[in-house]
Design an enzyme around this catalytic site. Structure first.
Site, PDB file in Angstrom:
ATOM      1  N   ASP A  65       1.556   0.231   8.214  1.00  0.00           N
ATOM      2  CA  ASP A  65       1.580   1.143   7.339  1.00  0.00           C
ATOM      3  C   ASP A  65       0.312   1.913   7.011  1.00  0.00           C
ATOM      4  O   ASP A  65       0.147   2.665   6.006  1.00  0.00           O
ATOM      5  CB  ASP A  65       2.014   0.727   5.975  1.00  0.00           C
ATOM      6  N   ASP A  66      -0.541   2.019   8.198  1.00  0.00           N
ATOM      7  CA  ASP A  66      -1.637   2.718   7.930  1.00  0.00           C
ATOM      8  C   ASP A  66      -2.093   3.421   9.224  1.00  0.00           C
ATOM      9  O   ASP A  66      -3.266   3.438   9.857  1.00  0.00           O
ATOM     10  CB  ASP A  66      -2.985   1.805   7.879  1.00  0.00           C
ATOM     11  N   ARG A 104       0.873  -1.039  -0.019  1.00  0.00           N
ATOM     12  CA  ARG A 104      -0.126   0.089   0.069  1.00  0.00           C
ATOM     13  C   ARG A 104       0.916   1.368  -0.018  1.00  0.00           C
ATOM     14  O   ARG A 104       0.986   1.746   1.099  1.00  0.00           O
ATOM     15  CB  ARG A 104      -1.016  -0.145   1.183  1.00  0.00           C
ATOM     16  N   SER A 118      -7.175  -7.321   7.335  1.00  0.00           N
ATOM     17  CA  SER A 118      -8.440  -7.783   8.116  1.00  0.00           C
ATOM     18  C   SER A 118      -9.784  -7.535   7.128  1.00  0.00           C
ATOM     19  O   SER A 118     -10.994  -7.453   7.586  1.00  0.00           O
ATOM     20  CB  SER A 118      -8.567  -6.892   9.419  1.00  0.00           C
ATOM     21  N   ASP A 158      -2.717  -3.481  31.024  1.00  0.00           N
ATOM     22  CA  ASP A 158      -3.629  -3.796  30.108  1.00  0.00           C
ATOM     23  C   ASP A 158      -3.014  -5.586  30.033  1.00  0.00           C
ATOM     24  O   ASP A 158      -2.025  -5.700  29.376  1.00  0.00           O
ATOM     25  CB  ASP A 158      -3.659  -3.089  29.109  1.00  0.00           C
ATOM     26  N   ASP A 207       7.220  -6.275   3.433  1.00  0.00           N
ATOM     27  CA  ASP A 207       7.003  -7.971   3.244  1.00  0.00           C
ATOM     28  C   ASP A 207       6.770  -7.896   1.545  1.00  0.00           C
ATOM     29  O   ASP A 207       5.779  -7.536   1.189  1.00  0.00           O
ATOM     30  CB  ASP A 207       6.138  -8.396   4.057  1.00  0.00           C
ATOM     31  N   HIS A 236       6.498 -12.334   8.848  1.00  0.00           N
ATOM     32  CA  HIS A 236       7.160 -10.927   8.627  1.00  0.00           C
ATOM     33  C   HIS A 236       7.608 -10.207   9.915  1.00  0.00           C
ATOM     34  O   HIS A 236       8.664  -9.697  10.107  1.00  0.00           O
ATOM     35  CB  HIS A 236       6.471 -10.026   7.773  1.00  0.00           C
TER      36      HIS A 236
END
Length: 409
Positions: free
Chosen positions: A188-189, A93, A268, A237, A122, A166
């Site tokens: 990367d997002d 992307r 996803s 957490d 990757d 990866h």
């Protein structure tokens, strides 16, 4: 006895047929051996080509390693010990990658020696590689894995297995090959908050000094705008929720997220994006974390204080407990009995319902905490064993003469 002309013609035809047959067989045999010879020559040529390619691959690998080493040496100031390497995990992307890198560089440039930046790709997407190599201040790494993926169960997404391989490779490169003590992983997002690097620099000290902390996260699964209030607040957490993975260690996470995930399209396939990811609030306040006293996050102190907070919250019971919470002006706690019960209550408030290996998202000792409609008020969803885990099974909370005390009953 003289033969008739007809018999001679028959004999000539038979001889001609035999000759033609023999010639065809000879041609066929010659062609067969010629084909085999050509195949053998082709195999030899392919083997020679493979040897040359292997040699070139070795030379290229050495060259890449040398370039990476020089690049890392350029990025790392020998006079400043790096806090952590920052690696952006990329695949295919390029537009997302550009948006992520631009967000990082906006705040990383001034602390580049403390947080050297890497992109790990990757696969072989040419546009991603070109984009990654266009940044002089970033070290590029490439993971190539052509092995077939075997899933553990039918129907599982192969992409998640490839992502895991990866991650393993990239972490080995940074921890083992480049000898970094800490690594911050971004995908990367993602966009980052103004105090992203200050937050992780301050948290690094906690990570080093408290071995019950497994890692530090910039993310709160229930960090949607309506469920957060205080950008200074952090929690423990059970973020990595498989018991064999976390082994009773915890994550530190912020109340207000220090990263924002804008990736609607990815492995996803947009799962949960509209409902849970898009409404996430990205912190916009620059907290000076190195000036903050984070000693309350040490295990012994946090356990006691968090236990007090949970125990002091007003308990609500019944199937309409969530409705009652809407009419309260104080912190409240609601007990859930099992996964089904938790999911029912979570749906009523609109928080993440997902559950893994006995642990809901964002839970600590089975307690999920979030703010009520962006206010100071906290809602605690408490598991059946949570109070005992917090050392408060036989304690009750009381207020005497304006002082908050715990009385053993």
């Amino acid at each position: 006895m003289a033969r008739s002309p007809c018999d001679l013609r028959i004999l000539l035809l038979a001889a001609a047929a035999a000759f033609i047959y023999i010639q065809v067989r000879l041609f066929s045999t010659q062609s067969h051996y010629a084909d085999r010879l050509a195949q053998a020559e082709k195999i030899v040529a392919l083997e020679e080509m493979k040897i040359r390619q292997d040699e070139e691959r070795v030379h290229l690998k050495i060259l890449i390693q040398d370039l990476e080493k020089r690049s890392v040496q350029t990025l790392v100031n020998n006079n400043v010990a790096p806090v952590a390497a920052v690696v952006v995990m990329a695949c295919n992307r390029p537009d997302y990658l550009q948006r992520t890198v631009e967000s990082i560089l906006k705040y990383q440039t001034s602390v580049a020696s403390k947080f050297p930046l890497f992109i790990s790709q990757d696969g072989i997407n040419g546009e991603v590689k070109k984009k990654a190599l266009s940044y002089n201040e970033i070290t590029y790494m490439q993971h190539l894995d052509l092995e077939p993926v075997r899933t553990e169960r039918p129907g599982e997404l192969i992409a998640y297995y490839k992502i895991a391989k990866h991650y393993k490779w990239a972490l080995d490169e940074l921890f083992i090959k480049h000898n970094f003590a800490r690594v911050i992983i971004l995908e990367d997002d993602m966009e980052i908050a103004p105090d992203f690097f200050d937050y992780f620099e301050a948290a690094a000290k906690l990570l080093d000094n408290d071995k019950t902390i497994m890692a530090v996260s910039s993310w709160n699964d229930n960090g949607q705008k309506q469920f957060v209030y205080d950008p200074n607040f952090t929690y423990w957490d059970d973020w990595v929720r498989l018991k064999e993975v976390h082994r009773d260690r915890q994550f530190i996470r912020p109340e207000v997220c220090r990263t924002y995930n804008f990736g609607e399209h990815g492995s996803s396939m947009g799962q949960f994006f509209r409902q849970y990811l898009e409404p996430i609030k990205l912190n916009d306040a620059h907290i000076k974390w190195n000036s903050e006293d984070l000693s309350y996050l040490k295990e012994d102190k946090f356990l006691i204080q968090f236990g007090k907070d949970v125990a002091s919250a007003t308990p609500l019971h019944g199937s309409d407990a969530a409705l009652k919470a809407h009419n309260m002006d104080a912190d409240v706690r609601i007990q859930y009995n099992d996964q089904e019960d938790f999911e029912r209550i979570a749906r009523q408030f609109g928080i993440f319902e997902e559950w893994k290996d006995g642990i809901p998202r964002t839970a600590y000792k089975g307690v999920v905490v979030f703010r009520y409609k962006s206010s100071r008020r906290r809602i605690y969803l408490v598991g059946p064993d949570s109070l005992s885990q917090l050392r408060f099974l036989n304690w009750t909370y009381a207020r005497m003469k304006g002082n908050e005390i715990l009385i053993d009953i």
